[in-house]
Design a protein around this motif. Structure first.
Motif, PDB file in Angstrom:
ATOM      1  N   SER A   1       0.781  -1.136  -0.021  1.00  0.00           N
ATOM      2  CA  SER A   1       0.066  -0.006  -0.044  1.00  0.00           C
ATOM      3  C   SER A   1       0.868   1.278   0.111  1.00  0.00           C
ATOM      4  O   SER A   1       0.419   2.310  -0.422  1.00  0.00           O
ATOM      5  N   ASP A   2       2.137   0.976   0.483  1.00  0.00           N
ATOM      6  CA  ASP A   2       2.741   2.313   0.570  1.00  0.00           C
ATOM      7  C   ASP A   2       3.660   2.719  -0.638  1.00  0.00           C
ATOM      8  O   ASP A   2       4.401   3.904  -1.011  1.00  0.00           O
ATOM      9  N   PHE A   3       3.590   1.613  -1.650  1.00  0.00           N
ATOM     10  CA  PHE A   3       4.472   1.633  -3.054  1.00  0.00           C
ATOM     11  C   PHE A   3       3.491   1.292  -4.183  1.00  0.00           C
ATOM     12  O   PHE A   3       3.483   0.366  -4.659  1.00  0.00           O
ATOM     13  N   LYS A   4       2.628   2.172  -4.418  1.00  0.00           N
ATOM     14  CA  LYS A   4       1.696   2.049  -5.641  1.00  0.00           C
ATOM     15  C   LYS A   4       2.249   2.898  -6.663  1.00  0.00           C
ATOM     16  O   LYS A   4       3.000   3.853  -6.331  1.00  0.00           O
TER      17      LYS A   4
ATOM     18  N   ARG B   1      13.330  -1.232   1.874  1.00  0.00           N
ATOM     19  CA  ARG B   1      12.335  -0.236   1.351  1.00  0.00           C
ATOM     20  C   ARG B   1      13.035   1.207   1.975  1.00  0.00           C
ATOM     21  O   ARG B   1      13.717   1.481   3.101  1.00  0.00           O
ATOM     22  N   PHE B   2      12.831   2.096   1.087  1.00  0.00           N
ATOM     23  CA  PHE B   2      13.364   3.469   1.403  1.00  0.00           C
ATOM     24  C   PHE B   2      12.121   4.625   1.308  1.00  0.00           C
ATOM     25  O   PHE B   2      11.491   4.549   0.336  1.00  0.00           O
ATOM     26  N   LYS B   3      12.335   5.589   2.151  1.00  0.00           N
ATOM     27  CA  LYS B   3      11.214   6.708   2.163  1.00  0.00           C
ATOM     28  C   LYS B   3      12.079   7.718   1.985  1.00  0.00           C
ATOM     29  O   LYS B   3      13.098   7.865   2.885  1.00  0.00           O
ATOM     30  N   GLY B   4      11.753   8.614   1.236  1.00  0.00           N
ATOM     31  CA  GLY B   4      12.488   9.996   1.030  1.00  0.00           C
ATOM     32  C   GLY B   4      13.746   9.818   0.309  1.00  0.00           C
ATOM     33  O   GLY B   4      14.344  10.888   0.144  1.00  0.00           O
TER      34      GLY B   4
ATOM     35  N   GLY C   1      10.849   7.540  -2.888  1.00  0.00           N
ATOM     36  CA  GLY C   1      10.683   6.367  -2.159  1.00  0.00           C
ATOM     37  C   GLY C   1      10.857   5.158  -3.159  1.00  0.00           C
ATOM     38  O   GLY C   1      11.014   5.346  -4.489  1.00  0.00           O
ATOM     39  N   GLY C   2      11.288   3.966  -2.634  1.00  0.00           N
ATOM     40  CA  GLY C   2      11.683   2.851  -3.574  1.00  0.00           C
ATOM     41  C   GLY C   2      11.881   1.807  -2.740  1.00  0.00           C
ATOM     42  O   GLY C   2      11.839   1.656  -1.636  1.00  0.00           O
TER      43      GLY C   2
END
Length: 589
Positions: A503-506, A552-555, A532-533
């Motif tokens: 859900s965080d990576f659509k 996973r990476f945010k930012g 993100g990725g």
């Protein structure tokens, strides 16, 4: 009277006690400072601000026809420096043009004769494929190459700088690789320091230091040690306490940014700090040393032409113990530059690929089992819906130490577009062709090469849905360079699968692929531009099965992945747009 004396004695006693109290406070304060900084031991040594010198030469014997600059002159990029002559080249061009004119006249005569012989029907294709025409085509290509070499006899500056010395005169002959002109940057690009042999183990590659001008203490900056010599050498005379006092130590090279405050040749002091968890910056602030697992900033350590390096792909080269990096921003003139980056995040070399005039939007890099390197442009459309020729390229490169030379260049987009339009019903063509089947629409973000087979990770395509991973496969990739074309039976789809749902990576797409220790690693980014990725892992033989998330990476926008076999670490680069690009080193996920 006695009362006054008594009052004065009491006042004197109070003042004396107050002085002792103030002194005690001062001593305590100094003791606290001593305790606070007792563990911060510094090492100091001297150095000289220097710049790299560029030797301009020719790989052939030449005659100096004209010189357009003088020593000390400041020149801009693409400014004419000198003109050369090659009599052997002029003679070869003359001979080839004469032979070509004779062959063309003969071919024209044969063509006219064939037209008159109405009973003999010769198609245009047969005429084009005749031995005479093949020879004409071959000689025409040779002539084009020779004329390009003649154009290279006009020597232009590849970058802005200052003329150092001119070692030849007009009319003189020069042997191959003789330095004709030397150039240097207008500002220092490095500090050459010398640390005494008794404390040579106090500095190391990647160490942060503070550099200060000896003559002007206000000229100060932070920097990073780029290399430390592997032998003890004699100090330069300028850095000795006296000319008669011969001193020995290790040479230390420190790269500095192009906006540094120093003059070329300026004497400087270098200070490093030994406390393991902190160093003192130029502003006397304690900052933590980054751990090897941290995401670190990529620092440009040399005065490179392209100041907006945006990492888009990585390849680790074992015999160099260096990681080669490409940038999708190729600078003002789309020069074919690649970069080396060390595990401290320092971009320490800028290398121009020999034999390539220009390329833009480099997005993917890979190296095969034989050390041949491949680089691909994105092949993606600009905002005007067009794909420029500079964005259509696939390069094949051989390497000798730090010299990179293109041994193959193909207009891959046009070749793929042509074969796709001729095979519209094929599954792979349907993935690539845009609506109406008039042209392909792709965005190549990653490539890998194994056993002469190339795999292309497509971030987007005309018929790719959101969150979809498509891996295009082309067999016998070297034949594509040989014939500048792709046959339909060479192409297939290795994978066409949805990314693991999250859900965080659509709406995510591939940003790089790499084959590491026999497993396929896939980087993804958000297609909408949101930072993100993820890092995913699967198997190349069947990527549709067992695709798992590792990190996973945010930012952060991961754009390149490789594996340093010497340090046993994964390296991931991040393109942060207008922000500073970053690098991650990690043992495992």
């Amino acid at each position: 009277m006695g009362t006054i004396v008594k009052q004065n004695k009491q006042l004197y006693k109070a003042i004396s006690e107050n002085k002792r109290f103030s002194l005690a406070i001062f001593i305590c304060f100094m003791a606290i400072l001593k305790i606070q900084y007792s563990n911060v031991e510094s090492t100091e040594y001297l150095g000289i601000a220097d710049t790299k010198e560029i030797n301009i030469n020719s790989s052939h014997s030449v005659k100096i026809r004209n010189i357009h600059v003088i020593p000390g002159q400041t020149v801009e990029e693409d400014e004419l420096l000198m003109e050369l002559e090659r009599p052997d080249l002029d003679l070869r061009i003359y001979e080839l043009e004469s032979q070509l004119n004779e062959l063309k006249a003969e071919n024209s005569f044969n063509s006219e004769m064939n037209k008159e012989l109405k009973s003999v029907k010769v198609s245009n294709n047969e005429n084009m494929d005749s031995p005479l025409q093949i020879k004409i085509n071959s000689m025409t290509k040779q002539l084009i190459i020779l004329k390009r070499k003649k154009a290279d006899l006009f020597v232009f500056s590849k970058r802005a700088g200052v003329i150092g010395s001119i070692n030849v005169k007009v009319g003189e002959d020069a042997s191959p690789f003789t330095p004709l002109i030397t150039m240097h940057d207008s500002a220092p690009s490095m500090i050459k320091g010398f640390i005494h042999e008794s404390i040579y183990n106090k500095t190391y590659k990647g160490q942060k230091v503070v550099v200060t001008s000896i003559s002007d203490p206000n000229k100060i900056m932070d920097a990073v040690v780029a290399s430390v010599g592997n032998r003890i050498v004699e100090y330069p005379v300028r850095l000795r306490k006296s000319e008669a006092s011969v001193t020995y130590g290790r040479e230390v090279v420190i790269f500095v940014s192009k906006d540094n405050p120093f003059l070329i040749g300026e004497k400087v002091q270098i200070k490093s700090f030994e406390k393991p968890n902190e160093i003192m910056t130029a502003h006397a602030q304690a900052v933590p040393v980054r751990k090897i697992e941290d995401v670190i900033d990529l620092e440009i350590g040399v005065d490179i032409e392209n100041t907006k390096v945006e990492p888009s792909g990585l390849v680790y080269i074992k015999d160099l113990n260096q990681t080669v990096m490409i940038s999708d921003d190729t600078g003002r003139k789309d020069r074919p530059y690649i970069y080396t980056v060390n595990n401290s995040g320092l971009i320490d070399k800028e290398i121009e690929i020999e034999g390539v005039k220009a390329i833009s939007d480099m997005e993917a890099i890979s190296m095969d089992e034989n050390g041949i390197i491949y680089i691909a442009s994105s092949m993606s459309e600009k905002k005007n819906g067009k794909v420029s020729d500079k964005r259509k390229k696939l390069l094949m490169i051989e390497r000798n130490d730090f010299n990179f030379k293109a041994i193959g260049e193909v207009n891959f987009y046009d070749a793929l577009n042509k074969v796709a339009k001729s095979n519209k019903s094929e599954e792979w063509a349907q993935v690539l062709l845009a609506k109406g089947n008039k042209k392909i629409r792709i965005n190549i973000e990653g490539i890998l090469v194994k056993e002469n087979t190339m795999y292309f990770g497509l971030r987007s395509g005309s018929k790719l849905t959101k969150d979809q991973f498509v891996l295009l496969k082309i067999n016998d990739i070297k034949s594509v360079f040989a014939k500048n074309a792709i046959d339909a039976d060479q192409i297939s789809i290795q994978a066409n699968v949805a990314f693991p749902i999250d859900s965080d990576f659509k709406n995510e797409g591939v940003s790089d692929i790499a084959l590491i220790n026999g497993e396929l690693y896939v980087l993804t980014v958000n297609n909408t531009g949101k930072e993100g990725g993820r890092v995913l892992k699967t198997v190349l033989a069947d990527p549709s099965n067992h695709m798992t998330e590792l990190k996973r990476f945010k930012g952060l926008k991961p754009e390149g992945i490789t594996y340093d076999t010497s340090a046993s670490k994964f390296l991931i680069s991040f393109d942060q747009g207008d922000k500073k690009s970053k690098l991650l080193l990690v043992d495992k996920f």
